[in-house]
Design an enzyme around this catalytic site. Sequence first.
Site, mmCIF file in Angstrom:
data_model
loop_
_atom_site.group_PDB
_atom_site.id
_atom_site.type_symbol
_atom_site.label_atom_id
_atom_site.label_comp_id
_atom_site.label_asym_id
_atom_site.label_seq_id
_atom_site.Cartn_x
_atom_site.Cartn_y
_atom_site.Cartn_z
ATOM 1 C CB SER A 97 3.174 -2.880 0.696
ATOM 2 O OG SER A 97 4.027 -3.861 0.270
ATOM 3 C CE LYS A 98 4.378 -0.952 8.689
ATOM 4 N NZ LYS A 98 3.741 -1.155 9.880
#
Length: 484
Positions: free
Chosen positions: A254-255
Amino acid sequence: MSDIRVRFAPSPTGYLHVGGLRTALYNYLFAKKNNGKFILRIEDTDRSRYVEGAVENLTAALKWAGLQYDEGPDAGGNYGPYLQSERLNIYHKYADELINKGHAYHCFCTQERLEKLREEQQRQKLPQAKYDKHCLSLTKSEIEEKLERGIPKVVRLNVIPNQRIVFNDIIRGTVEFESNNIDDQILIKSDGYPTYHLANVIDDHLMKISHVIRGEEWLSSTPKHVLLYDFFGWERPAFAHLPLLLNPDRTKLSKRQGDVAVEDYRDKGYLKEALINFVALLGWNAGDDREFYYMDELVEKFSLERVNKSGAVFDIVKLNSLNAEHLRKKRNEDILKLLKEEIHNSQFSVLNISDEFLLQIIATMKERVGFVKEFITSCKYFYEAPQDYEQKAIEKSWKDDTPEQLKKLRDKFAKLENPTKEDYEIALTKTAEKLKIGKGKLIHPLRLAVSGQSTGPGVYDILAILGKNEVIKRIDRALEKIIN
Ligand code: GLU
């Protein structure tokens, strides 16, 4: 085997995700290995997610990474257009075909009805919300009347209950789904655009895609696709679903835990060779411990059979070390080109630097840096005289008798003519002997004087690169400025 044709089919979200790069790379490698074609198709049928410039960003990132496609929006090809938004009439034609065969149907249900249905199903604790085929029972004339009145509608897939949907996945083997768990998927939305499922299957068929290689997140869509192939009477492509990419804590990449856009890595100065090498290993290995690869070796070694099922951890430490290794293995002349670009793009204004000077820095620093920009940032002293001197090093090596000893060394250096690094070394050794002190008593203060630092490459290398005049100037300046 018939012609190998594979595709990378991203939705243009604005950037190329590293997971997307991995999918594109595996498709590319598979195509190259098998003398096939690698196709770029843009799946832009979700108009609510339209992002200006997204396609240009995507194609630029793919090209930067060296994944040149044989067919695509800006590459042409015999199976275009390669933008789904330019193929709407095709999808409608095939949707009509499905409706006529009874494999799809118009649905006129309102949002309110669907919402109520969902609430009711939740109340009954059904595992998932599913459309109840209400509109399937409309008569032909009822349907015609509604179509004529222009009542908002969608087209749905008519999934037959109580069936097993079975397909083969090259990576996972036989995969099975129950048709009872599959919703009557919308194929054409109320805005007239197809959903991913319909457009994807039609295009893969029309573009003669032989192998669908994509991320695991699409595995649950595949039974719907398989139904569509069967309903159309089309041959299914082979499927290969690539493992998920995970953060080091094994959550989905994930970011929040780091960069996910290829552009971010490019802008941070990662070499494309290193990023490709790293991404290739996210779920694949050649069956040995080898980790360093160039693209042509990957093409030679790659096979879908050696792709793992289990998630692949994105380990930035490994990426960094591959980057350093790829950098080290580059020819100095190639690094020079990158370094000049870096200098050109940076705030760092260094005038009148010759290629020869930069090549010396490269040769000396190559083993010590991990990124091209570090040929500047980790050794600024090559480009400008140090402004300050490391305080700890002063305390450690700048003693009361240092100025006097260093002056002697300076005078010795001054007498040298076009000194090489060996000449500096001999001069220093002789001065130390004469002063009856260990060489270290001169080397450490000398390094501090010319670089401001206590660490770095060999001090004689630094002297040779800087040149005698600059060395003398810097020693004088240090003698003036460093007061212990
Ligand atoms: N448009 C889908 C995506 O964004 C394509 C998935 C597939 O390859 O079928 O990844």
